[in-house]
Design a protein around this motif. Structure first.
Motif: not given
Length: 274
Positions: A187-202, A212-217, A220-226
């Motif tokens: 999920i990414r917003s081109g206007q704000t430069g924000l987004g989130v990516t991940g993988t469905f575990l269950e 999984t949940w990896l925030w994009e901004s 600096p890169p954030a670690p992967q949450d759940v």
């Protein structure tokens, strides 16, 4: 006659997380007497359950019994101070938790038996509640009632068109969803430069999503949450959505993720109604 001592402290975590931090040995050990290395914690976090916190090296401790528990807003307990071979009188402590400014207002009311003990207890409570306020937060839990059936609410997280109607409505946002176990999402917003990516575990149809949940901004890169999202039928109709965000690195301040998830969940309840 007892002497009432009242201490308040704002904690930047939701009441559910603050409440839990009082009721397990692991939770209490993370903030109570963290500077006293040999402190041991025995906690039976249920009504009628006992607790004992003791440092042999410092020669101090406290013990008591949980007399009333109302999750996540109230903890009442008896309190007996231990110092050397001396056992103090049994006193009463009430811990009230109330949501405040994306965190929790903690109010401790201690009914002190002897007047000359009030000031030392004041200093002690200010110290440990300060520790609690600085406690790194491993996860946050939020809930939201949605006026839609459970299966519809579940599918609203996995359909790109429906997701676009409530996630960041009105934003320049793209939604890519591969709704299967091991599938990816972005999920990414081109206007704000924000987004989130991940993988469905269950994916449990109509019941549970774990991803999984990896925030994009620009930061600096954030670690992967759940993130785990659970869906439960309500007797009154609709669905109770419970979201647990587990941080890869415990957070000193969870205000931003609490604010962000709260806004998204409110939007789900307001916009995605069949």
């Amino acid at each position: 006659m007892t002497h009432e001592l009242v201490i308040t402290q704002h904690v930047p975590a939701p009441p559910t997380e603050v409440y839990a931090a009082w009721l397990t040995p692991e939770g209490l050990s993370r903030w109570w007497w963290v500077a006293i290395g040999d402190t041991t914690y025995a906690v039976d976090g249920r009504v009628g359950g006992d607790y004992l916190v003791r440092s042999v090296g410092a020669g101090i401790g406290v013990r008591g019994t949980f007399t009333r528990l109302e999750e996540p807003s109230l903890i009442e307990l008896t309190w007996t101070w231990l110092e050397g071979d001396v056992t103090g009188p049994e006193e009463l402590v009430r811990v009230a938790l109330a949501a405040q400014d994306d965190g929790t207002l903690v109010t401790v009311t201690h009914h002190v038996a002897e007047e000359d003990g009030v000031e030392s207890y004041r200093q002690g409570w200010v110290h440990v509640l300060g520790n609690l306020a600085r406690l790194p937060i491993p996860s946050i839990t939020l809930t939201q009632v949605v006026p839609a059936p459970r299966t519809d609410t579940y599918s609203a997280w996995l359909d790109p068109e429906r997701l676009a109607s409530w996630w960041w409505p009105g934003e320049d946002t793209s939604y890519e969803i591969d709704a299967r176990r091991g599938g990816h999402f972005a999920i990414r917003s081109g206007q704000t430069g924000l987004g989130v990516t991940g993988t469905f575990l269950e994916l449990q149809e109509g019941e549970r999503i774990v991803m999984t949940w990896l925030w994009e901004s620009p930061a600096p890169p954030a670690p992967q949450d759940v993130v785990t999202v659970s869906f439960t039928d309500r007797d009154e109709g609709g669905t109770l959505v419970t979201l647990v965000h587990e941080f890869a690195v415990p957070q000193a301040d969870a205000t931003n993720p609490v604010h962000g998830w709260s806004a998204v969940l409110r939007s789900l309840a307001e916009h995605d109604v069949p």
